[in-house]
Design a protein around this motif. Structure first.
Motif, mmCIF file in Angstrom:
data_model
loop_
_atom_site.group_PDB
_atom_site.id
_atom_site.type_symbol
_atom_site.label_atom_id
_atom_site.label_comp_id
_atom_site.label_asym_id
_atom_site.label_seq_id
_atom_site.Cartn_x
_atom_site.Cartn_y
_atom_site.Cartn_z
ATOM 1 N N HIS A 9 -10.750 -74.508 -12.319
ATOM 2 C CA HIS A 9 -9.338 -74.152 -12.349
ATOM 3 C C HIS A 9 -8.752 -74.242 -13.756
ATOM 4 O O HIS A 9 -9.114 -75.114 -14.555
ATOM 5 C CB HIS A 9 -8.548 -75.036 -11.382
ATOM 6 N N ASP A 16 -9.296 -65.818 0.496
ATOM 7 C CA ASP A 16 -8.293 -66.822 0.153
ATOM 8 C C ASP A 16 -8.782 -67.856 -0.851
ATOM 9 O O ASP A 16 -8.054 -68.810 -1.166
ATOM 10 C CB ASP A 16 -7.829 -67.563 1.419
ATOM 11 N N ARG A 17 -10.000 -67.726 -1.351
ATOM 12 C CA ARG A 17 -10.514 -68.731 -2.277
ATOM 13 C C ARG A 17 -9.630 -68.834 -3.511
ATOM 14 O O ARG A 17 -9.080 -67.848 -3.986
ATOM 15 C CB ARG A 17 -11.936 -68.367 -2.717
ATOM 16 N N SER A 18 -9.580 -70.015 -4.077
ATOM 17 C CA SER A 18 -8.703 -70.242 -5.226
ATOM 18 C C SER A 18 -9.354 -69.838 -6.542
ATOM 19 O O SER A 18 -8.953 -70.328 -7.605
ATOM 20 C CB SER A 18 -8.296 -71.718 -5.286
ATOM 21 N N HIS A 40 -3.468 -75.880 0.462
ATOM 22 C CA HIS A 40 -3.759 -74.443 0.393
ATOM 23 C C HIS A 40 -5.141 -74.174 -0.195
ATOM 24 O O HIS A 40 -5.737 -73.125 0.066
ATOM 25 C CB HIS A 40 -2.682 -73.700 -0.389
ATOM 26 N N ALA A 41 -5.685 -75.116 -0.978
ATOM 27 C CA ALA A 41 -7.024 -74.930 -1.538
ATOM 28 C C ALA A 41 -8.108 -75.002 -0.463
ATOM 29 O O ALA A 41 -9.261 -74.616 -0.718
ATOM 30 C CB ALA A 41 -7.299 -75.967 -2.624
ATOM 31 N N PHE A 79 -7.401 -68.859 -9.689
ATOM 32 C CA PHE A 79 -6.968 -69.806 -10.705
ATOM 33 C C PHE A 79 -8.014 -69.906 -11.822
ATOM 34 O O PHE A 79 -8.117 -70.915 -12.507
ATOM 35 C CB PHE A 79 -6.720 -71.171 -10.070
ATOM 36 N N HIS A 106 -12.181 -78.720 -2.560
ATOM 37 C CA HIS A 106 -11.083 -78.137 -3.331
ATOM 38 C C HIS A 106 -11.492 -76.778 -3.898
ATOM 39 O O HIS A 106 -10.698 -75.836 -3.906
ATOM 40 C CB HIS A 106 -10.685 -79.096 -4.446
ATOM 41 N N THR A 107 -12.712 -76.672 -4.375
ATOM 42 C CA THR A 107 -13.350 -75.387 -4.682
ATOM 43 C C THR A 107 -14.770 -75.442 -4.165
ATOM 44 O O THR A 107 -15.323 -76.521 -3.921
ATOM 45 C CB THR A 107 -13.364 -75.065 -6.196
ATOM 46 N N GLN A 148 -4.223 -80.600 -2.632
ATOM 47 C CA GLN A 148 -3.589 -79.348 -2.195
ATOM 48 C C GLN A 148 -4.204 -78.914 -0.870
ATOM 49 O O GLN A 148 -5.431 -78.836 -0.752
ATOM 50 C CB GLN A 148 -3.808 -78.237 -3.227
#
Length: 619
Positions: free
Chosen positions: A57, A102-104, A173-174, A107, A140-141, A171
Motif C-alpha cells: 500500500h 474489490d482487492r485493495s 473494507h480491506a 492502493f 489486509h492484502t 480496516q
C-alpha cells in the motif's frame, strides 16, 4: 522517533516506520513518506542498508525514493513484488469498467520501485546480527507478510496491517477481495492463528499503538472475527458450524487413512504408517471457500499463495513423526501448491507418474490451464501401471487422463479395502447433477487436452482396478457399488457418442485442442543465444497423415531446419525439432513477450499458425 528497545525505534509517519539498528547502520520496516531520513541521525544511524516492506500500500512506501537516493535497497513480499517493480504495468492493465474486483490493489504506487530482493514465505532475511523470519499473513492484502525477529531475548513481530491494538482490524473494507465478499476475514483468522504459534512478546503494527499483549489481542480479534462469521458466513466463505477452515480437523476414514475434509481448497489424504510416517496424496491450499479468490484472480500478475495447514495436528493428534512422501495425482495448482513447502521445510519426497512429472518439474514449458509457476522436484517417477510398496502398503499408479491429460490415479490396499485416489477425473454424477443418484462419470475439461481414447482409458482402469472406496480430488469420499463400474463406462460411451454427433469428421479433431503443441511454451533468452523448439504432433485426423511445419515470429530469427515433415499413423504421435538463433543485435526487454508460431500443413492443407510459444529476449 521513539525507542522501543535497545537498537529498535519507531517513527510516526503515514504508517509506523520501524528502525532496526546495528552500529551506525540500519534497516527499516516500511518507510512511509521517507521523512524518516531526516530523523535517523538522532539515533546514530548514518546509513540505511535495506527497507523491508510488509505490504504494497502507498502509505507504506510512497517515500521510498528518498531512501534509494541515500543508497538503500528495497525488499518486498514475494507475492506483491509486481505491485512495486511493475506498478506502471498494473495501472495500464487495471480494469475500470465492469469491474467486480474489490482487492485493495487500487492502493498501489504510481511509479516502479526497484526491488532488489523478494521476501519469500517461510524463509529468513539475514542482516548484520539479525535474522528475520518471513511469516505469510494474508488478510489486509493477499501478499502481506509479518517479519519476526529475536532481539534482547524477546520476540518482536512487525505485523503490517494484519491487526490493530485491542483486538481490532485496521480496516474492514480491506477484507473484500471479490465483489461483496469478506474473504480477507478468513485469511486474517488463519494468519493470526499462525502468528499465535510464534510466541511473540510485542507486536509492531503499521498503524496504531504497539500491541503489548499480542496473545490477548489475537484472542479478542479471533472472537470478533467469529462474530462476523456467524453474521455473514456466506461472505466470509466458511462452512457451517461457526468454524473457519483452518479450525476444521482431519477426518479418519479408516485406521491408517486420514482425509483433510472437503473444506480444504482441494482434497488431500494422509496414509499413516505404524512407524509414524505419513504419505500424502496431494497437498492443497487450506480453504475451499477462497478457491475463486486464489485461483481465478482477475489481477493480471497475481499468483496462488500457499500457507501451511494441518501439519501440527498430524504431529500432535495423529502421532506422525515424519512427512515422508507426497504423491501428486495431477498437475493442477490447487492440488500441488503445498508440495514445495513440504519438500523445502520437511524433506518430503515427491513421487508421481512420469506424465505428471514432466509438467510440474518444468511448468514454464507448458501451455495448459491451472499450473503454478514454481517447479516441483520429483524424486521418483513411475510408468503407467507400475506397482510399488511403501511401509508395507501396496500401491499401483496408472495413467488416468480424465479431467486433464497429465493425470494419474493411485490404487492402494488400505485397512482391508481397495482405495482409488482418482484426483479430479472420476466421480458419481450426482456431484454435478444431484438428480443423477446412481450414475457415475469421468470429468472433462477440453482445454486440459483430451482425446476420446483418454476417457476410454479411465473407464478401463476403473473396471480393472475395481476399488471399494473412491477418494476423489474434491467433495466427499464414496463407497463404490458394483453397478458403478458399468455406469462409469456407459457415461464415457454416451459422452463420446453425443460429442461425435455434434462434430463433423474427423470428430477427434473437434475435441483435441492440442493435436499440435509447441514446446517450450515460455523461453527467456539473451541476444545471440539459441532456443530449441519441439513441435509435438498427435494424429487426430483418422487416417495416415503427413504433417509439415515451419516456425514464424516477428523477430528476425534464423531457424534450422526452415521446414520439416513427418508421417503418422492414425492416433500416433511424433515430434519435429527446430533450432532457432536469436540475433546478437535483437532488442532486449525483460517484460516484452514475442509470439512464436508453428504453421502446420496437414496432407497439403494449411492450418496456419495453429500453435504458439512465448519468447522474451532479455540480457
Amino acid at each position: 522517533m521513539n525507542e522501543i528497545a535497545p537498537n529498535l525505534y519507531v517513527f510516526d509517519d503515514t504508517c509506523n516506520v520501524y528502525v532496526l539498528r546495528d552500529g551506525n547502520r540500519a534497516i527499516l520496516i516500511d518507510c512511509g513518506s521517507g521523512t524518516i531520513v531526516d530523523q535517523l541521525p538522532q539515533v546514530g544511524v548514518a546509513q540505511v542498508d535495506w527497507v523491508l516492506f510488509t505490504h504494497h500500500h502507498r502509505d507504506q512506501c510512497f517515500g521510498a525514493n528518498r531512501l534509494l537516493q541515500q543508497g538503500a535497497r528495497l525488499a518486498a513480499p514475494q507475492h506483491e513484488r509486481h505491485l512495486f517493480d511493475r506498478a506502471h504495468d498494473y495501472w495500464q492493465q487495471k480494469r475500470i469498467f465492469d469491474n467486480y474486483n474489490d482487492r485493495s490493489t487500487f492502493f498501489t504506487i504510481g511509479e516502479d520501485l526497484p526491488i532488489a530482493k523478494a521476501l519469500e514465505d517461510y524463509e529468513r532475511f539475514e542482516w548484520g546480527p539479525y535474522s528475520l523470519f518471513i511469516l505469510p499473513t494474508p488478510g489486509h492484502t493477499h501478499g502481506s507478510i509479518t517479519l519476526i525477529v529475536n532481539l534482547n531475548d524477546q520476540t518482536f513481530a512487525f505485523t503490517g496491517d494484519l491487526m490493530h491494538d485491542d483486538g481490532k482490524l485496521y480496516q474492514l473494507h480491506a477484507m473484500e477481495y471479490e465483489y461483496g465478499d469478506l474473504i480477507g476475514a478468513t485469511l486474517t483468522a488463519q494468519s493470526i492463528s499462525a502468528l499465535r504459534k510464534k510466541n511473540v512478546s510485542l507486536a509492531l503494527p503499521s498503524h496504531g499503538p504497539l500491541i503489548e499483549s499480542p496473545d490477548d489481542c489475537i484472542d479478542r480479534l479471533d472472537e470478533r472475527l467469529h462474530a462476523l462469521l456467524d453474521l455473514m458466513r456466506d461472505r466470509v466463505g466458511a462452512p457451517p458450524g461457526n468454524r473457519f477452515p483452518h479450525e476444521i480437523q482431519l477426518e479418519q476414514i479408516s485406521p491408517h487413512l486420514l482425509w483433510g475434509t472437503e473444506h480444504t481448497c482441494s482434497n488431500f489424504y494422509v496414509i499413516k504408517s505404524d512407524s509414524g510416517k505419513a504419505l500424502f496424496i496431494d497437498y492443497p491450499y487450506f480453504s475451499r471457500g477462497i478457491f475463486l479468490t486464489s485461483l481465478h484472480s482477475p489481477e493480471p500478475f497475481s499468483q496462488l499463495r500457499f500457507t501451511e495447514h494441518h501439519l501440527d495436528e498430524l504431529y500432535e493428534r495423529w502421532g506422525i513423526r515424519k512427512f515422508d512422501v507426497v504423491i501428486a495425482t495431477h498437475i493442477h495448482d490447487d492440488h500441488v501448491c503445498g508440495i514445495p513447502y513440504l519438500q523445502k521445510h520437511h524433506g518430503t519426497k515427491c513421487w508421481t507418474l512420469d506424465d505428471v512429472a514432466k509438467v510440474i518439474e518444468a511448468p514454464e514449458r507448458w501451455n495448459t490451464p491451472c499450473i503454478m509457476q514454481p517447479p516441483v522436484r520429483v524424486d521418483r517417477r513411475f510408468q503407467d501401471g507400475e506397482r510399488f510398496e511403501w511401509e508395507g502398503i501396496l500401491f499401483e499408479i496408472v495413467f488416468y487422463p480424465g479431467q486433464t491429460e497429465f493425470h494419474a490415479a493411485i490404487a492402494a490396499d488400505i485397512d482391508g479395502r481397495r482405495v482409488l485416489f482418482s484426483g479430479d477425473s472420476s466421480y458419481p454424477l450426482k456431484r454435478y447433477l444431484p438428480e443423477k443418484e446412481k450414475e457415475w462419470m469421468v470429468n472433462s475439461v477440453l482445454r486440459n487436452s483430451l482425446t476420446f481414447s483418454m476417457h476410454r482409458k479411465c473407464a478401463d482402469e476403473f473396471e480393472r482396478l475395481h476399488p471399494d472406496l473412491l477418494c476423489p480430488g474434491h467433495g466427499p469420499y464414496y463407497e463404490i457399488p458394483e453397478e458403478a463400474f458399468q455406469s462409469h463406462r456407459e457415461y464415457v460411451e454416451s459422452k463420446e457418442a453425443v460429442w461425435r454427433d455434434l462434430l463433423p469428421p474427423p470428430e477427434e479433431l473437434g475435441v483435441d485442442l492440442f493435436w499440435a503443441r509447441l514446446l517450450p511454451y515460455q523461453s527467456r533468452v539473451s541476444p545471440g543465444s539459441e532456443v530449441e523448439y519441439t513441435l509435438e504432433l498427435r494424429n487426430s485426423f483418422g487416417k495416415e497423415t503427413t504433417f509439415s511445419a515451419h516456425l514464424s515470429t516477428t523477430l528476425p530469427i534464423a531457424t534450422h531446419p526452415e521446414q520439416d515433415q513427418i508421417r503418422l499413423a492414425p492416433g500416433a504421435t511424433g515430434e519435429l525439432t527446430f533450432n532457432t538463433h536469436i540475433p546478437a543485435n535483437a532488442s532486449s526487454h525483460s517484460s516484452c513477450r514475442h509470439l512464436v508460431t508453428a504453421h502446420v500443413v496437414v496432407d497439403g492443407r494449411s492450418h496456419g499458425p495453429i500453435t504458439e510459444a512465448l519468447l522474451v529476449v532479455s540480457d
